[in-house]
Design a protein around this motif. Structure first.
Motif, PDB file in Angstrom:
ATOM      1  N   ARG A   5      23.822  41.327  72.919  1.00  0.00           N
ATOM      2  CA  ARG A   5      23.059  42.183  73.835  1.00  0.00           C
ATOM      3  C   ARG A   5      21.975  42.957  73.093  1.00  0.00           C
ATOM      4  O   ARG A   5      20.817  43.021  73.538  1.00  0.00           O
ATOM      5  N   LEU A   6      22.328  43.539  71.964  1.00  0.00           N
ATOM      6  CA  LEU A   6      21.362  44.338  71.222  1.00  0.00           C
ATOM      7  C   LEU A   6      20.247  43.490  70.628  1.00  0.00           C
ATOM      8  O   LEU A   6      19.110  43.960  70.480  1.00  0.00           O
ATOM      9  N   ALA A   7      20.553  42.245  70.300  1.00  0.00           N
ATOM     10  CA  ALA A   7      19.547  41.355  69.701  1.00  0.00           C
ATOM     11  C   ALA A   7      18.389  41.087  70.643  1.00  0.00           C
ATOM     12  O   ALA A   7      17.294  40.701  70.199  1.00  0.00           O
ATOM     13  N   ARG A   8      18.594  41.286  71.931  1.00  0.00           N
ATOM     14  CA  ARG A   8      17.528  41.026  72.913  1.00  0.00           C
ATOM     15  C   ARG A   8      16.575  42.210  73.067  1.00  0.00           C
ATOM     16  O   ARG A   8      15.556  42.098  73.765  1.00  0.00           O
ATOM     17  N   LEU A   9      16.877  43.332  72.432  1.00  0.00           N
ATOM     18  CA  LEU A   9      16.042  44.529  72.583  1.00  0.00           C
ATOM     19  C   LEU A   9      14.953  44.561  71.511  1.00  0.00           C
ATOM     20  O   LEU A   9      15.225  44.285  70.342  1.00  0.00           O
ATOM     21  N   PRO A  10      13.734  44.922  71.878  1.00  0.00           N
ATOM     22  CA  PRO A  10      12.706  45.165  70.853  1.00  0.00           C
ATOM     23  C   PRO A  10      12.979  46.502  70.169  1.00  0.00           C
ATOM     24  O   PRO A  10      12.994  47.548  70.817  1.00  0.00           O
ATOM     25  N   VAL A  11      13.238  46.460  68.865  1.00  0.00           N
ATOM     26  CA  VAL A  11      13.644  47.669  68.132  1.00  0.00           C
ATOM     27  C   VAL A  11      12.791  47.814  66.872  1.00  0.00           C
ATOM     28  O   VAL A  11      12.695  46.887  66.069  1.00  0.00           O
ATOM     29  N   ALA A  12      12.190  48.986  66.698  1.00  0.00           N
ATOM     30  CA  ALA A  12      11.413  49.273  65.496  1.00  0.00           C
ATOM     31  C   ALA A  12      12.321  49.743  64.362  1.00  0.00           C
ATOM     32  O   ALA A  12      12.142  49.359  63.206  1.00  0.00           O
ATOM     33  N   TRP A  13      13.286  50.608  64.694  1.00  0.00           N
ATOM     34  CA  TRP A  13      14.255  51.063  63.711  1.00  0.00           C
ATOM     35  C   TRP A  13      15.496  51.567  64.434  1.00  0.00           C
ATOM     36  O   TRP A  13      15.465  51.809  65.639  1.00  0.00           O
ATOM     37  N   ALA A  14      16.578  51.692  63.670  1.00  0.00           N
ATOM     38  CA  ALA A  14      17.837  52.111  64.274  1.00  0.00           C
ATOM     39  C   ALA A  14      18.508  53.167  63.415  1.00  0.00           C
ATOM     40  O   ALA A  14      18.396  53.170  62.184  1.00  0.00           O
ATOM     41  N   CYS A  15      19.198  54.056  64.094  1.00  0.00           N
ATOM     42  CA  CYS A  15      20.038  55.064  63.450  1.00  0.00           C
ATOM     43  C   CYS A  15      21.489  54.642  63.656  1.00  0.00           C
ATOM     44  O   CYS A  15      21.947  54.567  64.797  1.00  0.00           O
ATOM     45  N   SER A  16      22.175  54.339  62.573  1.00  0.00           N
ATOM     46  CA  SER A  16      23.592  54.010  62.694  1.00  0.00           C
ATOM     47  C   SER A  16      24.425  55.220  62.314  1.00  0.00           C
ATOM     48  O   SER A  16      23.906  56.226  61.842  1.00  0.00           O
ATOM     49  N   GLY A  17      25.730  55.096  62.493  1.00  0.00           N
ATOM     50  CA  GLY A  17      26.597  56.234  62.259  1.00  0.00           C
ATOM     51  C   GLY A  17      26.792  56.585  60.793  1.00  0.00           C
ATOM     52  O   GLY A  17      27.183  57.713  60.482  1.00  0.00           O
ATOM     53  N   HIS A  18      26.541  55.637  59.898  1.00  0.00           N
ATOM     54  CA  HIS A  18      26.760  55.897  58.478  1.00  0.00           C
ATOM     55  C   HIS A  18      25.714  55.169  57.654  1.00  0.00           C
ATOM     56  O   HIS A  18      25.297  54.064  58.000  1.00  0.00           O
ATOM     57  N   GLY A  19      25.309  55.801  56.560  1.00  0.00           N
ATOM     58  CA  GLY A  19      24.329  55.175  55.687  1.00  0.00           C
ATOM     59  C   GLY A  19      22.899  55.452  56.114  1.00  0.00           C
ATOM     60  O   GLY A  19      22.642  56.172  57.080  1.00  0.00           O
ATOM     61  N   PRO A  20      21.940  54.855  55.400  1.00  0.00           N
ATOM     62  CA  PRO A  20      20.514  55.103  55.685  1.00  0.00           C
ATOM     63  C   PRO A  20      20.052  54.435  56.969  1.00  0.00           C
ATOM     64  O   PRO A  20      20.732  53.564  57.525  1.00  0.00           O
ATOM     65  N   ARG A  21      18.887  54.854  57.449  1.00  0.00           N
ATOM     66  CA  ARG A  21      18.322  54.264  58.662  1.00  0.00           C
ATOM     67  C   ARG A  21      18.033  52.788  58.438  1.00  0.00           C
ATOM     68  O   ARG A  21      17.805  52.327  57.315  1.00  0.00           O
ATOM     69  N   ILE A  22      18.033  52.055  59.524  1.00  0.00           N
ATOM     70  CA  ILE A  22      17.850  50.611  59.468  1.00  0.00           C
ATOM     71  C   ILE A  22      16.434  50.295  59.921  1.00  0.00           C
ATOM     72  O   ILE A  22      16.106  50.449  61.101  1.00  0.00           O
ATOM     73  N   ASP A  23      15.592  49.861  58.999  1.00  0.00           N
ATOM     74  CA  ASP A  23      14.220  49.506  59.343  1.00  0.00           C
ATOM     75  C   ASP A  23      14.076  48.026  59.664  1.00  0.00           C
ATOM     76  O   ASP A  23      13.197  47.652  60.437  1.00  0.00           O
ATOM     77  N   ASP A  24      14.901  47.192  59.074  1.00  0.00           N
ATOM     78  CA  ASP A  24      14.897  45.761  59.405  1.00  0.00           C
ATOM     79  C   ASP A  24      16.134  45.485  60.246  1.00  0.00           C
ATOM     80  O   ASP A  24      17.162  45.004  59.745  1.00  0.00           O
ATOM     81  N   VAL A  25      16.027  45.802  61.524  1.00  0.00           N
ATOM     82  CA  VAL A  25      17.181  45.691  62.409  1.00  0.00           C
ATOM     83  C   VAL A  25      17.649  44.247  62.577  1.00  0.00           C
ATOM     84  O   VAL A  25      18.853  43.974  62.516  1.00  0.00           O
ATOM     85  N   PRO A  26      16.760  43.264  62.789  1.00  0.00           N
ATOM     86  CA  PRO A  26      17.247  41.885  62.932  1.00  0.00           C
ATOM     87  C   PRO A  26      18.053  41.402  61.732  1.00  0.00           C
ATOM     88  O   PRO A  26      19.073  40.725  61.886  1.00  0.00           O
ATOM     89  N   ALA A  27      17.621  41.762  60.522  1.00  0.00           N
ATOM     90  CA  ALA A  27      18.348  41.323  59.331  1.00  0.00           C
ATOM     91  C   ALA A  27      19.733  41.958  59.270  1.00  0.00           C
ATOM     92  O   ALA A  27      20.729  41.286  58.960  1.00  0.00           O
ATOM     93  N   ALA A  28      19.807  43.259  59.551  1.00  0.00           N
ATOM     94  CA  ALA A  28      21.107  43.936  59.519  1.00  0.00           C
ATOM     95  C   ALA A  28      22.023  43.409  60.615  1.00  0.00           C
ATOM     96  O   ALA A  28      23.227  43.232  60.408  1.00  0.00           O
ATOM     97  N   LEU A  29      21.446  43.149  61.787  1.00  0.00           N
ATOM     98  CA  LEU A  29      22.245  42.623  62.889  1.00  0.00           C
ATOM     99  C   LEU A  29      22.780  41.230  62.566  1.00  0.00           C
ATOM    100  O   LEU A  29      23.957  40.927  62.813  1.00  0.00           O
TER     101      LEU A  29
END
Length: 326
Positions: A187-211
Protein backbone atom coordinates in the motif's frame (compact mmCIF):
# COMPACT_ATOMS: atom_id res chain seq x y z
CA UNK A 1 14.87 18.73 11.62
CA UNK A 2 15.22 20.90 8.51
CA UNK A 3 14.21 24.53 8.25
CA UNK A 4 11.48 25.57 5.88
CA UNK A 5 9.55 22.32 6.19
CA UNK A 6 6.03 22.13 7.57
CA UNK A 7 6.58 18.67 9.01
CA UNK A 8 9.55 18.47 11.36
CA UNK A 9 11.10 15.20 12.48
CA UNK A 10 12.41 15.12 16.04
CA UNK A 11 14.88 12.27 16.24
CA UNK A 12 14.99 10.76 19.73
CA UNK A 13 17.23 8.31 21.53
CA UNK A 14 15.89 5.17 23.15
CA UNK A 15 13.78 4.57 25.20
CA UNK A 16 11.84 7.22 23.24
CA UNK A 17 10.71 6.94 19.64
CA UNK A 18 10.99 9.71 17.07
CA UNK A 19 8.25 12.34 16.91
CA UNK A 20 6.88 14.45 14.06
CA UNK A 21 5.68 18.00 14.62
CA UNK A 22 3.15 19.03 11.98
CA UNK A 23 3.01 22.82 11.96
CA UNK A 24 0.17 25.25 11.39
CA UNK A 25 -2.40 27.23 13.38
CA UNK A 26 -3.51 23.91 14.93
CA UNK A 27 -0.21 22.01 15.33
CA UNK A 28 -0.20 18.25 15.76
CA UNK A 29 2.43 16.12 17.45
CA UNK A 30 2.68 12.56 16.15
CA UNK A 31 3.83 10.36 19.05
CA UNK A 32 5.20 11.62 22.34
CA UNK A 33 8.20 9.50 23.32
CA UNK A 34 8.86 7.77 26.64
CA UNK A 35 7.37 9.25 29.79
CA UNK A 36 10.59 10.07 31.60
CA UNK A 37 11.82 11.97 28.53
CA UNK A 38 8.98 14.50 28.85
CA UNK A 39 11.26 17.42 29.91
CA UNK A 40 13.29 16.96 26.73
CA UNK A 41 10.07 16.76 24.70
CA UNK A 42 8.94 20.06 26.19
CA UNK A 43 12.29 21.70 25.42
CA UNK A 44 12.34 20.46 21.83
CA UNK A 45 8.84 21.76 21.16
CA UNK A 46 9.61 25.14 22.72
CA UNK A 47 12.76 25.46 20.62
CA UNK A 48 10.64 24.95 17.51
CA UNK A 49 8.25 27.71 18.55
CA UNK A 50 5.44 25.35 19.50
CA UNK A 51 5.45 25.00 23.29
CA UNK A 52 3.23 22.13 24.50
CA UNK A 53 0.39 24.44 25.49
CA UNK A 54 -0.01 25.40 21.82
CA UNK A 55 -0.46 21.82 20.60
CA UNK A 56 -3.88 21.15 19.12
CA UNK A 57 -3.66 17.37 19.12
CA UNK A 58 -1.46 14.34 19.84
CA UNK A 59 -1.84 11.60 17.22
CA UNK A 60 -0.40 8.19 18.08
CA UNK A 61 0.81 5.71 15.49
CA UNK A 62 0.31 3.03 18.15
CA UNK A 63 0.27 2.73 21.90
CA UNK A 64 3.64 1.22 22.79
CA UNK A 65 5.36 3.05 25.60
CA UNK A 66 8.14 4.54 23.45
CA UNK A 67 5.52 6.22 21.25
CA UNK A 68 2.74 7.03 23.74
CA UNK A 69 4.59 7.33 27.04
CA UNK A 70 4.55 11.13 26.94
CA UNK A 71 0.78 11.29 26.48
CA UNK A 72 0.16 11.45 30.22
CA UNK A 73 2.40 14.42 30.89
CA UNK A 74 1.22 16.49 27.92
CA UNK A 75 -2.42 15.71 28.60
CA UNK A 76 -2.28 16.34 32.35
CA UNK A 77 -0.16 19.50 32.28
CA UNK A 78 -1.46 21.16 29.11
CA UNK A 79 -4.80 19.53 28.32
CA UNK A 80 -3.66 18.27 24.91
CA UNK A 81 -6.20 15.77 23.52
CA UNK A 82 -4.99 12.39 22.26
CA UNK A 83 -6.12 10.67 19.06
CA UNK A 84 -5.53 6.97 18.36
CA UNK A 85 -6.93 3.99 16.50
CA UNK A 86 -10.26 2.55 17.65
CA UNK A 87 -8.78 -0.70 19.06
CA UNK A 88 -6.07 1.18 20.96
CA UNK A 89 -8.64 3.65 22.28
CA UNK A 90 -10.93 0.87 23.49
CA UNK A 91 -8.14 -0.80 25.48
CA UNK A 92 -6.76 2.45 26.91
CA UNK A 93 -10.10 3.97 27.88
CA UNK A 94 -11.36 0.61 29.13
CA UNK A 95 -8.30 0.36 31.40
CA UNK A 96 -7.63 -3.11 30.04
CA UNK A 97 -4.66 -4.72 31.85
CA UNK A 98 -2.82 -5.13 28.54
CA UNK A 99 -3.52 -1.64 27.20
CA UNK A 100 -0.35 -0.39 25.49
CA UNK A 101 0.76 -4.06 25.47
CA UNK A 102 2.10 -3.10 28.90
CA UNK A 103 1.37 -6.39 30.66
CA UNK A 104 2.81 -8.57 27.89
CA UNK A 105 5.87 -6.36 27.36
CA UNK A 106 6.35 -5.55 31.06
CA UNK A 107 6.48 -1.83 30.27
CA UNK A 108 5.69 1.09 32.60
CA UNK A 109 3.25 3.63 31.18
CA UNK A 110 1.35 6.41 32.94
CA UNK A 111 -2.38 6.72 32.52
CA UNK A 112 -4.01 8.79 29.78
CA UNK A 113 -7.24 8.80 27.83
CA UNK A 114 -7.97 8.79 24.11
CA UNK A 115 -10.23 11.70 23.17
CA UNK A 116 -10.57 11.08 19.45
CA UNK A 117 -10.79 7.83 17.51
CA UNK A 118 -8.96 7.67 14.19
CA UNK A 119 -9.92 5.43 11.30
CA UNK A 120 -8.41 4.71 7.92
CA UNK A 121 -9.10 7.60 5.54
CA UNK A 122 -9.70 10.24 8.22
CA UNK A 123 -7.98 13.58 7.76
CA UNK A 124 -6.30 15.83 10.31
CA UNK A 125 -5.86 19.49 9.33
CA UNK A 126 -3.42 21.85 11.05
CA UNK A 127 -4.51 24.78 8.92
CA UNK A 128 -1.35 24.39 6.83
CA UNK A 129 -0.94 20.64 6.45
CA UNK A 130 -3.52 17.93 5.88
CA UNK A 131 -2.61 14.50 7.22
CA UNK A 132 -4.38 11.44 5.90
CA UNK A 133 -4.76 8.56 8.35
CA UNK A 134 -3.58 5.20 6.99
CA UNK A 135 -4.20 1.82 8.58
CA UNK A 136 -0.80 0.11 8.42
CA UNK A 137 -1.04 -3.14 10.43
CA UNK A 138 1.97 -5.34 11.02
CA UNK A 139 3.97 -4.15 14.01
CA UNK A 140 0.63 -4.06 15.80
CA UNK A 141 -2.72 -5.02 14.34
CA UNK A 142 -4.06 -1.48 14.82
CA UNK A 143 -0.97 0.49 13.79
CA UNK A 144 -1.52 3.80 11.97
CA UNK A 145 0.69 5.91 9.72
CA UNK A 146 0.09 9.47 8.53
CA UNK A 147 0.54 10.80 5.01
CA UNK A 148 0.69 14.45 3.91
CA UNK A 149 -0.13 14.37 0.16
CA UNK A 150 0.79 18.01 -0.59
CA UNK A 151 4.17 17.70 1.13
CA UNK A 152 4.66 14.06 0.04
CA UNK A 153 5.76 13.17 3.57
CA UNK A 154 5.02 9.89 5.34
CA UNK A 155 5.09 9.45 9.11
CA UNK A 156 5.62 5.73 9.47
CA UNK A 157 5.78 4.89 13.14
CA UNK A 158 7.14 1.35 13.31
CA UNK A 159 6.47 0.05 9.81
CA UNK A 160 10.11 0.13 8.71
CA UNK A 161 13.16 2.25 9.38
CA UNK A 162 16.05 3.46 7.27
CA UNK A 163 18.36 0.68 8.42
CA UNK A 164 16.06 -1.79 10.14
CA UNK A 165 12.54 -3.20 10.30
CA UNK A 166 9.93 -3.36 13.03
CA UNK A 167 9.86 -6.27 15.43
CA UNK A 168 6.79 -8.45 15.01
CA UNK A 169 4.79 -10.19 17.71
CA UNK A 170 4.10 -13.82 16.85
CA UNK A 171 2.97 -14.66 20.38
CA UNK A 172 -0.17 -12.55 20.58
CA UNK A 173 -0.82 -11.84 16.89
CA UNK A 174 -0.14 -15.31 15.49
CA UNK A 175 1.32 -15.76 11.99
CA UNK A 176 -0.59 -12.82 10.50
CA UNK A 177 1.84 -9.95 11.25
CA UNK A 178 4.15 -10.82 8.37
CA UNK A 179 1.34 -10.95 5.83
CA UNK A 180 -0.16 -7.78 7.27
CA UNK A 181 3.17 -6.01 7.03
CA UNK A 182 3.76 -7.08 3.43
CA UNK A 183 0.28 -5.82 2.48
CA UNK A 184 1.08 -2.56 4.28
CA UNK A 185 4.29 -2.17 2.29
CA UNK A 186 2.42 -2.75 -0.95
CA UNK A 187 0.00 0.00 0.00
CA UNK A 188 2.71 2.47 0.94
CA UNK A 189 4.72 1.73 -2.21
CA UNK A 190 1.92 3.28 -4.28
CA UNK A 191 2.26 6.68 -2.56
CA UNK A 192 4.48 9.44 -3.96
CA UNK A 193 6.83 10.17 -1.04
CA UNK A 194 9.69 12.68 -0.85
CA UNK A 195 10.85 11.59 2.61
CA UNK A 196 9.61 9.66 5.61
CA UNK A 197 9.85 9.90 9.37
CA UNK A 198 10.06 6.49 10.99
CA UNK A 199 9.83 5.69 14.66
CA UNK A 200 13.54 5.03 15.13
CA UNK A 201 16.75 6.13 13.48
CA UNK A 202 17.40 8.93 10.96
CA UNK A 203 14.90 10.26 8.44
CA UNK A 204 14.44 8.26 5.28
CA UNK A 205 15.25 10.23 2.13
CA UNK A 206 15.33 7.25 -0.24
CA UNK A 207 11.99 5.75 0.69
CA UNK A 208 11.72 3.23 -2.20
CA UNK A 209 15.12 1.74 -1.32
CA UNK A 210 14.29 1.43 2.38
CA UNK A 211 10.87 -0.01 1.58
CA UNK A 212 12.30 -2.60 -0.80
CA UNK A 213 14.94 -3.62 1.76
CA UNK A 214 12.21 -4.03 4.36
CA UNK A 215 10.09 -6.11 1.98
CA UNK A 216 12.99 -8.47 1.25
CA UNK A 217 13.62 -8.99 4.95
CA UNK A 218 9.96 -9.55 5.82
CA UNK A 219 9.65 -12.03 2.95
CA UNK A 220 12.58 -14.04 4.32
CA UNK A 221 10.96 -14.00 7.74
CA UNK A 222 7.76 -15.44 6.30
CA UNK A 223 9.66 -18.67 5.67
CA UNK A 224 11.80 -18.50 8.84
CA UNK A 225 9.60 -17.50 11.79
CA UNK A 226 12.35 -18.08 14.33
CA UNK A 227 14.20 -15.12 12.80
CA UNK A 228 11.16 -13.03 13.70
CA UNK A 229 11.41 -14.31 17.24
CA UNK A 230 15.11 -13.59 17.57
CA UNK A 231 14.68 -10.06 16.26
CA UNK A 232 11.82 -9.36 18.66
CA UNK A 233 13.51 -10.90 21.70
CA UNK A 234 16.72 -8.93 21.17
CA UNK A 235 14.77 -5.68 20.78
CA UNK A 236 12.62 -6.32 23.86
CA UNK A 237 15.46 -7.48 26.07
CA UNK A 238 17.57 -4.52 24.95
CA UNK A 239 14.72 -2.21 25.93
CA UNK A 240 14.45 -3.83 29.35
CA UNK A 241 18.18 -3.38 29.92
CA UNK A 242 17.83 0.31 29.04
CA UNK A 243 14.92 0.84 31.42
CA UNK A 244 16.91 -0.64 34.30
CA UNK A 245 20.31 0.72 33.30
CA UNK A 246 21.68 -2.81 33.02
CA UNK A 247 21.18 -5.93 35.13
CA UNK A 248 23.44 -8.24 37.10
CA UNK A 249 23.36 -11.95 36.32
CA UNK A 250 20.83 -12.75 39.04
CA UNK A 251 18.50 -9.98 37.90
CA UNK A 252 18.84 -11.00 34.24
CA UNK A 253 17.57 -14.46 35.02
CA UNK A 254 14.82 -13.30 37.36
CA UNK A 255 13.64 -10.71 34.87
CA UNK A 256 13.53 -13.06 31.88
CA UNK A 257 11.77 -15.89 33.71
CA UNK A 258 9.04 -13.49 34.80
CA UNK A 259 8.62 -11.48 31.58
CA UNK A 260 5.54 -12.68 29.65
CA UNK A 261 7.05 -11.83 26.26
CA UNK A 262 10.10 -13.98 27.02
CA UNK A 263 8.26 -16.95 28.51
CA UNK A 264 5.77 -17.04 25.63
CA UNK A 265 8.49 -16.63 22.99
CA UNK A 266 10.56 -19.43 24.53
CA UNK A 267 7.72 -21.91 24.47
CA UNK A 268 5.74 -20.96 21.39
CA UNK A 269 8.38 -19.78 18.91
CA UNK A 270 11.52 -21.64 19.96
CA UNK A 271 9.87 -24.64 21.65
CA UNK A 272 12.30 -24.41 24.56
CA UNK A 273 11.84 -24.08 28.28
CA UNK A 274 12.44 -20.49 29.45
CA UNK A 275 15.16 -21.62 31.87
CA UNK A 276 17.12 -23.06 28.96
CA UNK A 277 16.41 -20.27 26.50
CA UNK A 278 17.49 -17.50 28.91
CA UNK A 279 21.16 -18.42 28.53
CA UNK A 280 20.80 -18.62 24.75
CA UNK A 281 19.29 -15.13 24.54
CA UNK A 282 22.08 -13.66 26.66
CA UNK A 283 24.64 -15.37 24.44
CA UNK A 284 22.95 -14.00 21.33
CA UNK A 285 22.88 -10.48 22.78
CA UNK A 286 26.63 -10.74 23.33
CA UNK A 287 27.31 -12.26 19.91
CA UNK A 288 25.27 -9.56 18.14
CA UNK A 289 27.00 -6.85 20.20
CA UNK A 290 23.65 -5.68 21.47
CA UNK A 291 24.95 -5.90 25.04
CA UNK A 292 28.10 -6.61 27.02
CA UNK A 293 29.12 -7.47 30.56
CA UNK A 294 30.54 -4.45 32.37
CA UNK A 295 31.43 -4.41 36.05
CA UNK A 296 29.25 -7.45 36.65
CA UNK A 297 26.23 -6.06 34.83
CA UNK A 298 24.79 -6.79 31.41
CA UNK A 299 24.45 -3.36 29.78
CA UNK A 300 22.95 -2.38 26.41
CA UNK A 301 25.29 -1.08 23.72
CA UNK A 302 22.67 0.93 21.82
CA UNK A 303 22.90 4.62 22.85
CA UNK A 304 20.02 5.60 25.12
CA UNK A 305 18.88 8.15 27.66
CA UNK A 306 18.95 6.69 31.19
CA UNK A 307 15.64 6.57 33.03
CA UNK A 308 15.93 8.61 36.26
CA UNK A 309 16.29 6.50 39.39
CA UNK A 310 12.92 5.99 41.06
CA UNK A 311 10.92 7.20 38.06
CA UNK A 312 9.31 3.81 37.39
CA UNK A 313 6.61 3.05 39.96
CA UNK A 314 4.45 -0.05 40.50
CA UNK A 315 1.27 1.87 39.63
CA UNK A 316 2.51 2.50 36.07
CA UNK A 317 0.47 -0.40 34.78
CA UNK A 318 -2.95 -0.08 33.15
CA UNK A 319 -4.56 -2.37 35.72
CA UNK A 320 -3.78 0.33 38.32
CA UNK A 321 -4.81 3.34 36.23
CA UNK A 322 -7.48 5.54 37.84
CA UNK A 323 -10.85 5.30 36.17
CA UNK A 324 -11.85 8.77 37.33
CA UNK A 325 -9.12 10.19 35.06
CA UNK A 326 -11.25 9.48 31.97
Amino acid sequence: MRSGERILMLQRRFPSANMALVTGPRPILVDTGFGSDLPETERLLAQLGVPPAKLHLIANTHFHVDHAGGNHGLQQAYGVPVAASAPDAALVNGRHPNACDAAFLDHPVQHYRVDRVLRDGDELDTGEVVLRVLATPGHTASHLSFYAPAERVLVLGDVFHRDDVAWLNLCTDGPDPVEQMLATLDRLARLPVAWACSGHGPRIDDVPAALDAARRRYEKWREQPQKIGWHACKRLFGSALMLEGGMDAERVRAYLLNAPWFVESSRRIFERQPEEFADQLVAEMLRARAARWQDGRLVPLTPYTPVPAGWVRPDMRPRFWPRDAL
